[in-house]
Design an enzyme around this catalytic site. Sequence first.
Site, PDB file in Angstrom:
ATOM      1  CB  THR A 190      -1.159   0.025   1.238  1.00  0.00           C
ATOM      2  OG1 THR A 190      -0.143   0.093   2.393  1.00  0.00           O
ATOM      3  CG2 THR A 190      -1.756  -1.232   1.217  1.00  0.00           C
ATOM      4  CB  CYS A 386      -9.824   4.543 -43.618  1.00  0.00           C
ATOM      5  SG  CYS A 386      -9.294   6.625 -43.838  1.00  0.00           S
ATOM      6  CD  GLN A 390      -7.731   6.000 -49.172  1.00  0.00           C
ATOM      7  OE1 GLN A 390      -6.473   5.765 -49.251  1.00  0.00           O
ATOM      8  NE2 GLN A 390      -8.512   6.852 -48.804  1.00  0.00           N
ATOM      9  CG  HIS A 512     -12.240   5.845 -39.680  1.00  0.00           C
ATOM     10  ND1 HIS A 512     -11.186   4.981 -39.254  1.00  0.00           N
ATOM     11  CD2 HIS A 512     -11.882   6.614 -40.394  1.00  0.00           C
ATOM     12  CE1 HIS A 512     -10.407   5.384 -39.873  1.00  0.00           C
ATOM     13  NE2 HIS A 512     -10.340   6.554 -40.707  1.00  0.00           N
ATOM     14  CD  GLU A 514     -12.887   2.536 -36.926  1.00  0.00           C
ATOM     15  OE1 GLU A 514     -11.524   3.184 -37.266  1.00  0.00           O
ATOM     16  OE2 GLU A 514     -13.643   2.278 -37.974  1.00  0.00           O
TER      17      GLU A 514
END
Length: 541
Positions: A190, A386, A390, A512, A514
């Site tokens: 601790t 993304c 491409q 995107h 996500e």
Amino acid sequence: MAKFIFITGGVVSGLGKGITAASLGRLIKSRGYRVTALKFDPYLNVDPGTMSPIQHGEVFVTEDGGECDLDVGHYERFMDVNMGKGNNVTTGKIYSSVIAKERRGDYLGGTVQVIPHITNEIKSHIRRVAEDSDADVILVEIGGTVGDIEGQPFLEAIRQFKNEVPSKDDVLFIHVTLVPYIAASGELKTKPTQHSVRELRSIGIQPDVIVCRSDREIPKDLREKIALFCDVPPEAVIPNEDLGSLYEVPLAMEKEGLAEIVCRRLGLDSRTPDLAEWEALVQRAKHPEREVEIALVGKYVALEDAYLSVVESLNHAGIHNNARVRIHWVDSEKLENGITPEALEACLGRADGILVPGGFGYRGIEGKINAIRYAREKGIPFFGICMGMQSAVIEAARNLLGLSKANSTEFVTDCKDPVIDMMAQQKQVTDLGGTMRLGAFPCRLKPGSKAHAAYGTEVVHERHRHRFEVNNAYLERLEAVGLKAVGVWPEGNLVEVVEMEGHPWFVGVQFHPEFKSRPNRPHPLFRDFIKAALEYRAGKK
């Protein structure tokens, strides 16, 4: 009057202050209160947009185009509240604002100093977020560790802030610290927590709650010892041991009574939390009926946090499909340099789905293209995001159209066949920071496409972060060989979604997705990608 919860960290960084804030936000929201969160990052960058993902992790993009710390993603996913640019502020942004005011003459010739000008700017931003959000409770996370030079102005600002609110019950301090296990002696210690709290108290901040991170259970006697030495009630020492899933943390903290302590201390009415949906989610995550393996092919795989939202979106989709998603991390550079078909098979052959996420720069791009060709030819479900989309366009141009020199002008500025080119409005941009196409834009989907079937609607809004786009001069020829543009930005005819005709599930998106997935509401494209991967896995048996 809004209530403010300030969350600081001690001993070491990376303890999970963001998860603590996000989890507490979920618990408070489950009691019917409006919540929001704010992350202060002590670095001098104006935002993380130009920082290396290997150093900093992913850049999370908000609806309004903010490039933010990944903790903002935790806030959105746990609290199910959209954040904005103002929910992540750096030292660089604070100093830029103060210096701009000085140049305008706002300080009337006064000497500009850290105290009061920098601290006032920090406090002003906290109040602005409270006003703009209209939240009942604002959680404010201070990045870094107590004792860091960079964080001192923020700690001083929140110390002052407590003395300026109408009531002392309007502010609460939570300190997240480490209780390490020493294997040689077989003990939890601790002392680091005691020293960290002492450091915090030396600048005038007394924590009301101490959250103790540990890799194992913290006995009652040690919690009482921490309470004694750190001057907090024993029930305000909250253990936070390692768990199997991030989504178990809110339930563990609820069990320890954290939200009740916080509400009582802030003078908020005690309400029964509605956590039924969250509990069901955790149970599904802990007891999946099947498994699926996804190969994640990227250039930043040395740090998994570089793809944090992608990983979480895969997990959300897995939970929805009652499946455990196992991620096979693949460094795209290792798929380059004339890799043999046998080596490619050895690396990707066990995958039930292949995902190529976003990225920047030429390094590793040829490996991504090789992985995409493998997925296309083998009929393996593929999801490109993304740069992943491409790369799929470049792969199709080279191997289906026969344009061997096809490339992106991001990599070869004078390439013979620039199937990916810089957006027209980006060509005059010189600064890198905050200048990409950022934030949510509409996309119109073609009925009958897999994307349209996933969303169940024709127009969707998704978040973007890019400078380059599909070159429409090649679109007709690409479509003739099967790569169909099934989603476009209505205002500029920019290709947003492509699909490979005749393939079980081959989808690439410029945006995107996500960033909009939630644990209890997986993103439709991730959901259907995992579903397709499960079907592919079943077909292999």
